[in-house]
Design a protein around this motif. Sequence first.
Motif, PDB file in Angstrom:
ATOM      1  N   ILE A  52      -9.355   0.409  12.647  1.00 21.90           N
ATOM      2  CA  ILE A  52      -8.138  -0.157  12.052  1.00 21.90           C
ATOM      3  C   ILE A  52      -7.991   0.702  10.731  1.00 21.90           C
ATOM      4  CG2 ILE A  52      -7.108  -2.204  11.013  1.00 21.90           C
ATOM      5  CD1 ILE A  52      -8.586  -3.835  12.667  1.00 21.90           C
ATOM      6  N   ALA A  53      -6.835   1.198  10.706  1.00 21.39           N
ATOM      7  CA  ALA A  53      -6.352   1.958   9.598  1.00 21.39           C
ATOM      8  C   ALA A  53      -5.692   0.940   8.570  1.00 21.39           C
ATOM      9  CB  ALA A  53      -5.365   2.937   9.910  1.00 21.39           C
ATOM     10  N   THR A  54      -5.519   1.433   7.416  1.00 22.48           N
ATOM     11  CA  THR A  54      -5.101   0.821   6.371  1.00 22.48           C
ATOM     12  C   THR A  54      -3.583   0.545   6.497  1.00 22.48           C
ATOM     13  OG1 THR A  54      -6.644   1.784   4.604  1.00 22.48           O
ATOM     14  CG2 THR A  54      -4.486   0.527   3.739  1.00 22.48           C
ATOM     15  N   LYS A  55      -2.841   1.232   7.067  1.00 23.11           N
ATOM     16  CA  LYS A  55      -1.463   1.113   7.482  1.00 23.11           C
ATOM     17  C   LYS A  55      -1.170   0.103   8.672  1.00 23.11           C
ATOM     18  CE  LYS A  55      -0.796   4.299  11.446  1.00 23.11           C
ATOM     19  NZ  LYS A  55       0.094   5.133  11.900  1.00 23.11           N
ATOM     20  N   ASP A  56      -2.226  -0.147   9.452  1.00 23.84           N
ATOM     21  CA  ASP A  56      -2.271  -1.164  10.575  1.00 23.84           C
ATOM     22  C   ASP A  56      -2.293  -2.569   9.593  1.00 23.84           C
ATOM     23  OD1 ASP A  56      -2.240   0.380  12.749  1.00 23.84           O
ATOM     24  OD2 ASP A  56      -4.161   0.808  12.688  1.00 23.84           O
ATOM     25  N   LEU A  57      -3.170  -2.770   8.966  1.00 19.91           N
ATOM     26  CA  LEU A  57      -3.449  -3.934   8.034  1.00 19.91           C
ATOM     27  C   LEU A  57      -2.306  -4.248   7.251  1.00 19.91           C
ATOM     28  CD1 LEU A  57      -7.167  -3.574   6.855  1.00 19.91           C
ATOM     29  CD2 LEU A  57      -6.168  -5.288   8.662  1.00 19.91           C
ATOM     30  N   LYS A  58      -1.630  -3.220   6.633  1.00 25.31           N
ATOM     31  CA  LYS A  58      -0.315  -3.336   5.705  1.00 25.31           C
ATOM     32  C   LYS A  58       0.752  -3.839   6.816  1.00 25.31           C
ATOM     33  CE  LYS A  58      -1.252  -0.134   2.212  1.00 25.31           C
ATOM     34  NZ  LYS A  58      -0.932   1.165   1.607  1.00 25.31           N
ATOM     35  N   LYS A  59       0.893  -3.488   7.881  1.00 25.36           N
ATOM     36  CA  LYS A  59       1.937  -3.680   8.815  1.00 25.36           C
ATOM     37  C   LYS A  59       1.804  -5.108   9.430  1.00 25.36           C
ATOM     38  CE  LYS A  59       4.174  -2.778  13.041  1.00 25.36           C
ATOM     39  NZ  LYS A  59       4.155  -1.930  14.263  1.00 25.36           N
TER      40      LYS A  59
END
Length: 136
Positions: A52-59
């Motif tokens: 899981i990338a940071t951008k996925d968590l942010k989204k």
Amino acid sequence: MPRSSFAKVNVVIDTGNPLLDRSVDGFLKIGTVAATRAVAEDAYHIAKRGSIATKDLKKMCKEGAYWGTVAGVYTGMEYGVGRIRGTYDWKNAMIAGALTGGLASAVTNGNKDKIVMDALTGGAVATAAEFINYLT
């Protein structure tokens, strides 16, 4: 006092203020659904990368917060309109849906025509949901 049940977990929201109780309950319910939707949407990409990338968590957080906020505003407005009118019927849903749709559109978009259309859509969707709720 609103009660939510999910996977046999009961959550009771009690802030001492019915308006705030309903708003928080709506935020939590719809925010969780929106975050889950974002996870489901990105599941393929996450599996393909293997992490899981940071951008996925942010989204996920952004989707959950946005839709949770809209739901919280709607449920709070529906309750407030009912208190002002002194009655609880489908008209409260229509008014609250229109106000919420217009407000959400105004915050994210400055186009006056789009704000009016979103207010009409919000009122129509909330009214339809209320009528369907009465049928079931």
